[in-house]
Design a protein around this motif. Sequence first.
Motif: not given
Length: 450
Positions: A388-392, A394-402, A441-442
């Motif tokens: 689960f943390p891994r998925q979080v 990954m989510y952040l990576a896609k959101e924050l890194i272009n 996430i925040q």
Amino acid sequence: MITSQTQDSWDLFLEFIEERCSSTEFENWISPIKVIESTSDKLVLEVPNIFVQEYLVDNYKKDLVQFVPTLSSGEPAIEFVIAEPKKQAQANQISVPVSEIASSDIPKEHQELRLNPFYTFENFIEGPSNQFVKSAALGVAARPGKSYNPLFIHGGVGLGKTHLLHAIGHTIKQNHKKLRVHAITTEAFINDLVDNLRNKTLDKMKKFYRSLDVLLVDDIQFLQNRQNFEEEFCNTFETLINQNKQIVITSDKPPGQLKLSERMIARMEWGLVANIGVPDLETRVAILQHKAEQKGFKIPQKVAFFIAEHIFNNVRQLEGAINRLSAYCRMMGLDVTEEVVEKALSELFQMAPSKRISVENILKSVATIYEVRISDLKGNSRSKDIAFPRQVAMYLAKELINDSLIKLSSSFGGKTHSTLLHAWKKISGQVETDEVLRKQIQMARRNLEA
Ligand code: ADP
Ligand code: MG
């Protein structure tokens, strides 16, 4: 023959797995598996396609041996039978798993990668960091199959690997018109293989690849963790090399650091392994001047140095700087003075924070919040506390890194981009309704953006 005892143990295995993976995963990958024969010393399972088999064995071998009969080697004693396709139903069964494996953002057609017309040797600026690899590439282009074979080019992102690969392609096409040259990304090769397996046209595909004179393969690192595909690639590779057909491969790592079979690594080390490094200041200036010139844009030497001093580890970013600067000057009707450059650059740097957030930072932050180890996040454990943390992350990576999904996912210990996309979708959905997750996430974002 299904004895009640072994059927029970398969059911127990299912129960065990169901608790350990998401319901989608279970639905897509596990439920389609049917027990067709079960005795005390082996289990015969029917799977809708090879990917389901691969998925089961790759992910759950350790767990399987606790439930099903084993061989003397300790391997699970399972025989797999691929189900006969049932016209309509088959589409359904296959579509989900294959779409997980096949990429969603890569063009479907297996055909040749179009060579970028700008990626020629003439447009490739030489410096100490790339002289050796450029001359090796020129050698291969001049005498395909007769100089270095395979030529393996490795180096960091945006340093010109794809550029050189295409340059080889252009030159051979121009000078050896009879040779059959095929350039392909590793992802496209895998997609091709998936399509051909699905359509039962593998022989045709094999024939095609094995009749080539020159095979140019970009980004071989995406073959990592794709065992079945790796084998087919390796066979193609050997067939071509044995006939003195030229192969050129690019990669973000040297062969020895790739997570591939020893056989594959050894094959890639057969020829010449050449590194492409970060260009030094003078080369960066020359590249900037060249890129500016191509756009019909003039920059004073001093300005080129100024930019090159600030952007140092990625040629693609140098290009970006030139594009931004030229757009800025054109829009504002300004000459390229130092003052203007500073303005345009400061804008560039202000737009860069998202780039300064790296997957490593994200992993660190997520590891702290969920109290797990970074190595676990990069690892393959499917236990919920880690997955689960891994998925979080990954989510952040896609959101924050272009950056492309492919690049992002490879920073997670070589996961596939569909894994990352799946994680992002899952967390995006969950964050809508899960207050705790939203707070976590925040918190991670605040940490990272501070
Ligand atoms: P990689 O495949 O290594 O990530 P690319 O080949 O895509 O990098 O290069 C990124 C960009 O930088 C391309 O536009 C390419 O033309 C340019 N580039 C890289 N190295 C050079 C070089 N030595 N001279 C001119 N352009 C370069
Ligand atoms: Mg590339």
